[in-house]
Design an enzyme around this catalytic site. Structure first.
Site, PDB file in Angstrom:
ATOM      1  N   CYS A 175      45.796  36.400  46.476  1.00  0.00           N
ATOM      2  CA  CYS A 175      47.151  36.249  45.954  1.00  0.00           C
ATOM      3  C   CYS A 175      48.102  35.919  47.109  1.00  0.00           C
ATOM      4  O   CYS A 175      47.937  34.894  47.753  1.00  0.00           O
ATOM      5  CB  CYS A 175      47.555  37.484  45.150  1.00  0.00           C
ATOM      6  SG  CYS A 175      48.958  37.164  44.031  1.00  0.00           S
ATOM      7  N   HIS A 183      43.402  37.118  40.932  1.00  0.00           N
ATOM      8  CA  HIS A 183      42.928  38.456  41.286  1.00  0.00           C
ATOM      9  C   HIS A 183      41.463  38.594  40.873  1.00  0.00           C
ATOM     10  O   HIS A 183      41.176  38.753  39.686  1.00  0.00           O
ATOM     11  CB  HIS A 183      43.766  39.518  40.568  1.00  0.00           C
ATOM     12  CG  HIS A 183      45.160  39.631  41.090  1.00  0.00           C
ATOM     13  ND1 HIS A 183      45.503  40.490  42.103  1.00  0.00           N
ATOM     14  CD2 HIS A 183      46.297  38.972  40.752  1.00  0.00           C
ATOM     15  CE1 HIS A 183      46.790  40.374  42.366  1.00  0.00           C
ATOM     16  NE2 HIS A 183      47.292  39.447  41.559  1.00  0.00           N
ATOM     17  N   GLU A 234      39.491  41.067  41.197  1.00  0.00           N
ATOM     18  CA  GLU A 234      39.216  42.398  40.661  1.00  0.00           C
ATOM     19  C   GLU A 234      39.662  42.528  39.209  1.00  0.00           C
ATOM     20  O   GLU A 234      39.250  43.468  38.516  1.00  0.00           O
ATOM     21  CB  GLU A 234      39.879  43.474  41.532  1.00  0.00           C
ATOM     22  CG  GLU A 234      41.372  43.622  41.383  1.00  0.00           C
ATOM     23  CD  GLU A 234      42.195  42.592  42.149  1.00  0.00           C
ATOM     24  OE1 GLU A 234      43.433  42.751  42.179  1.00  0.00           O
ATOM     25  OE2 GLU A 234      41.621  41.626  42.710  1.00  0.00           O
TER      26      GLU A 234
END
Length: 212
Positions: A87, A192, A194
């Site tokens: 990011c 992202h 995750e």
């Protein structure tokens, strides 16, 4: 093999830590450490630099931690060990960012971070939610990943690279929006991983297995 996630107080790192720990364990790699200690960073085999918020604020927060950027630079640039920005951690690799004010980036991957400007007026900024990757440049990070696989984005600015080959993947959002950048031992994900379910975990595993 030790992977360090740099904690400079820019966002909640709990989900990222858990995702990297899970894949490190599954892939048979060593510990994943979240730290702001420059000496721990210097000893890392891989470095992950996350970042949530605005480019200038993240940059300031990082530089407010004495010696931390220098330790990251030593590992990633001088030692050439694998590095991943996520990011805003990816955006800071650029030459400059134009969010609110012009801010100098690391200039590790030449380019500019500027506002997303969709040509379709029905598409709102920020670019938020799932979008399909389009792979531009082959890379080991795409092992088991293909064009059409989707990842999760939340951002209003994107990285336009100066060298086309250093944009590894993009998504379409009324314009081409950079999703992954990379050169040599450096990688950056705008999304992202995750939060990107199985594809995100695959990309994390590929980073952990990558030997540039």
């Amino acid at each position: 093999m030790t992977t360090v996630i740099v904690d400079y107080e820019s966002g909640n790192l709990h989900s990222a830590e858990k995702a990297f720990q899970r894949m490190a364990q599954e892939q048979g790699h060593g510990p994943v450490i979240v730290t702001a200690d420059p000496e721990v960073v210097r000893k890392a085999d891989r470095v992950v630099l996350p970042g949530d918020g605005a480019f200038p604020a993240c940059q300031q927060a990082l530089f407010n931690h004495s010696g931390l950027f220098e330790a990251i630079e030593e590992v990633a640039i001088k030692q050439g060990k694998p590095f991943l920005g996520i990011c805003i951690g990816m955006q800071m690799l650029a030459t400059r960012g134009l969010e609110y004010t012009e801010t100098k980036g690391f200039d590790w991957i030449a380019g500019t971070v500027d506002k997303i400007r969709p040509t379709d007026s029905t598409l709102k900024v920020p670019h938020m939610g799932w979008n399909d990757l389009v792979i531009d440049t082959p890379h080991p990070v795409f092992d088991g990943v293909k064009t059409g696989d989707h990842t999760y984005f939340v951002h209003s600015y994107h990285f336009t690279v100066d060298t086309a080959a250093e944009r590894l993947a993009h998504v379409d959002y009324g314009t081409e929006v950079t999703a992954i950048v990379g050169r040599d031992n450096l990688l950056g994900f705008q999304f992202h991983p995750e939060k990107s379910q199985q594809i995100g975990l695959q990309l994390i595993a590929n980073f952990l297995n990558w030997k540039p």
